[in-house]
Scaffold this motif. Structure first.
Motif, PDB file in Angstrom:
ATOM      1  N   UNK A 146       0.990  -1.124   0.046  1.00 53.44           N
ATOM      2  CA  UNK A 146       0.026   0.007   0.088  1.00 53.44           C
ATOM      3  C   UNK A 146       0.640   1.446   0.022  1.00 53.44           C
ATOM      4  N   UNK A 147       1.909   1.351   0.780  1.00 52.80           N
ATOM      5  CA  UNK A 147       2.685   2.450   0.775  1.00 52.80           C
ATOM      6  C   UNK A 147       3.526   2.787  -0.589  1.00 52.80           C
ATOM      7  N   UNK A 148       3.734   1.495  -1.037  1.00 57.50           N
ATOM      8  CA  UNK A 148       4.355   1.588  -2.554  1.00 57.50           C
ATOM      9  C   UNK A 148       3.275   2.256  -3.836  1.00 57.50           C
ATOM     10  N   UNK A 149       2.057   1.867  -3.249  1.00 57.48           N
ATOM     11  CA  UNK A 149       0.846   2.425  -4.488  1.00 57.48           C
ATOM     12  C   UNK A 149       0.784   3.882  -3.956  1.00 57.48           C
ATOM     13  N   UNK A 156       3.195   7.690 -13.425  1.00 57.32           N
ATOM     14  CA  UNK A 156       3.790   6.523 -13.011  1.00 57.32           C
ATOM     15  C   UNK A 156       2.877   5.571 -13.406  1.00 57.32           C
ATOM     16  N   UNK A 157       1.549   5.558 -13.351  1.00 57.76           N
ATOM     17  CA  UNK A 157       0.648   4.423 -13.598  1.00 57.76           C
ATOM     18  C   UNK A 157       0.895   3.904 -15.096  1.00 57.76           C
ATOM     19  N   UNK A 158       1.325   4.603 -15.891  1.00 65.48           N
ATOM     20  CA  UNK A 158       1.612   4.435 -17.162  1.00 65.48           C
ATOM     21  C   UNK A 158       3.077   3.795 -17.479  1.00 65.48           C
ATOM     22  N   UNK A 159       3.900   3.779 -16.694  1.00 65.53           N
ATOM     23  CA  UNK A 159       5.161   3.529 -16.489  1.00 65.53           C
ATOM     24  C   UNK A 159       5.470   2.014 -16.620  1.00 65.53           C
ATOM     25  N   UNK A 160       6.090   1.457 -17.925  1.00 65.48           N
ATOM     26  CA  UNK A 160       6.314   0.117 -18.124  1.00 65.48           C
ATOM     27  C   UNK A 160       7.663  -0.121 -17.200  1.00 65.48           C
ATOM     28  N   UNK A 161       7.887  -1.081 -16.547  1.00 63.45           N
ATOM     29  CA  UNK A 161       8.792  -1.320 -15.665  1.00 63.45           C
ATOM     30  C   UNK A 161       8.682  -0.606 -14.312  1.00 63.45           C
ATOM     31  N   UNK A 162       7.853   0.058 -14.021  1.00 64.25           N
ATOM     32  CA  UNK A 162       7.668   0.784 -12.698  1.00 64.25           C
ATOM     33  C   UNK A 162       7.843  -0.375 -11.693  1.00 64.25           C
ATOM     34  N   UNK A 175       2.515   0.029 -14.982  1.00 69.70           N
ATOM     35  CA  UNK A 175       2.280  -0.075 -13.547  1.00 69.70           C
ATOM     36  C   UNK A 175       0.677  -0.220 -13.171  1.00 69.70           C
ATOM     37  N   UNK A 176      -0.021   0.466 -13.862  1.00 73.15           N
ATOM     38  CA  UNK A 176      -1.531   0.377 -13.694  1.00 73.15           C
ATOM     39  C   UNK A 176      -2.289  -1.123 -13.874  1.00 73.15           C
ATOM     40  N   UNK A 177      -1.376  -1.970 -14.793  1.00 75.01           N
ATOM     41  CA  UNK A 177      -1.825  -3.511 -15.028  1.00 75.01           C
ATOM     42  C   UNK A 177      -1.428  -4.309 -13.662  1.00 75.01           C
ATOM     43  N   UNK A 178      -0.123  -3.758 -13.205  1.00 77.86           N
ATOM     44  CA  UNK A 178       0.377  -4.629 -11.893  1.00 77.86           C
ATOM     45  C   UNK A 178      -0.436  -4.421 -10.969  1.00 77.86           C
TER      46      UNK A 178
END
Length: 215
Positions: A146-149, A156-162, A175-178
């Protein structure tokens, strides 16, 4: 930091799913779904290791070696979790203890590979020796993810490899998919754990009647 609008519903879902799972494990009561509180006893050591079918994967002492069909015991400490790659198909039935550690591991691991040192491996995560510690470790994993979220912004939600978590497709997707995938893991494993608690209670911790003989 303000929660991005796209993240808000997923964060709310995560909070609800993890909250329900933890109360289902810790008690003293749990919302039945219609607002009526149901008494819940804390998870016991015997229940944590109860095998609903013969040959179930579980957590066990490294000194005893892996269980049926497993090729390794994964995790640090005296105990490990049945595993080994490639995983067998069909996948084995797993105990509450196995599922608890799996969820804890994926939460702690993804938190580290998203907002931490990006080096935590499944072999380094300690497998608890008792139920109370297992539930406490799960709560720690819930908080870490939760802290990471809540540390990300909308971009950052669109960042691949976040999330660079190496035991999945995280490095290849936004990252949103993750975030969505982690929610699904918590929801479906939480439901499995709740059902196993019901089955354990109904059988008194014995063999499932009508499937593998009398309890």
């Amino acid at each position: 930091m303000t929660t991005p609008a796209r993240l808000a519903p997923l964060l709310a879902q995560y909070d609800d799913a993890t909250g329900r799972l933890l109360t289902r494990l810790r008690g003293p009561e749990h919302d039945s779904g219609d607002g009526v509180p149901v008494p819940v006893e804390p998870l016991t050591d015997h229940e944590r290791l109860w095998e609903p079918v013969p040959g179930a994967w579980s957590v066990r002492r490294h000194a005893d070696g892996p269980g049926p069909g497993a090729t390794a015991l994964v995790g640090a400490g005296e105990w490990g979790r049945d595993g080994g790659r490639p995983h067998p198909y069909p996948p084995p039935v797993t105990t509450i203890g196995w599922r608890l550690h799996h969820v804890t591991e994926l939460l702690l691991g993804r938190a580290d590979w998203t907002a931490g040192a990006r080096r935590l491996t499944e072999e380094e995560i300690v497998v608890p020796t008792d139920a109370a510690t297992a539930v406490a470790d799960l709560a720690g994993g819930v908080d870490a993810w939760r802290e990471a979220l809540t540390s990300v912004d909308d971009a950052a939600l669109d960042e691949v490899g976040r999330s660079a978590y190496p035991y999945g497709i995280d490095p290849e997707v936004p990252f949103l998919d993750v975030v969505w995938r982690v929610n699904q893991e918590v929801v479906h494993h939480g439901a499995e754990i709740a059902l196993l608690r019901d089955l354990y209670g109904a059988t008194g911790g014995g063999t499932l009647v009508g499937t593998y003989g009398a309890s």
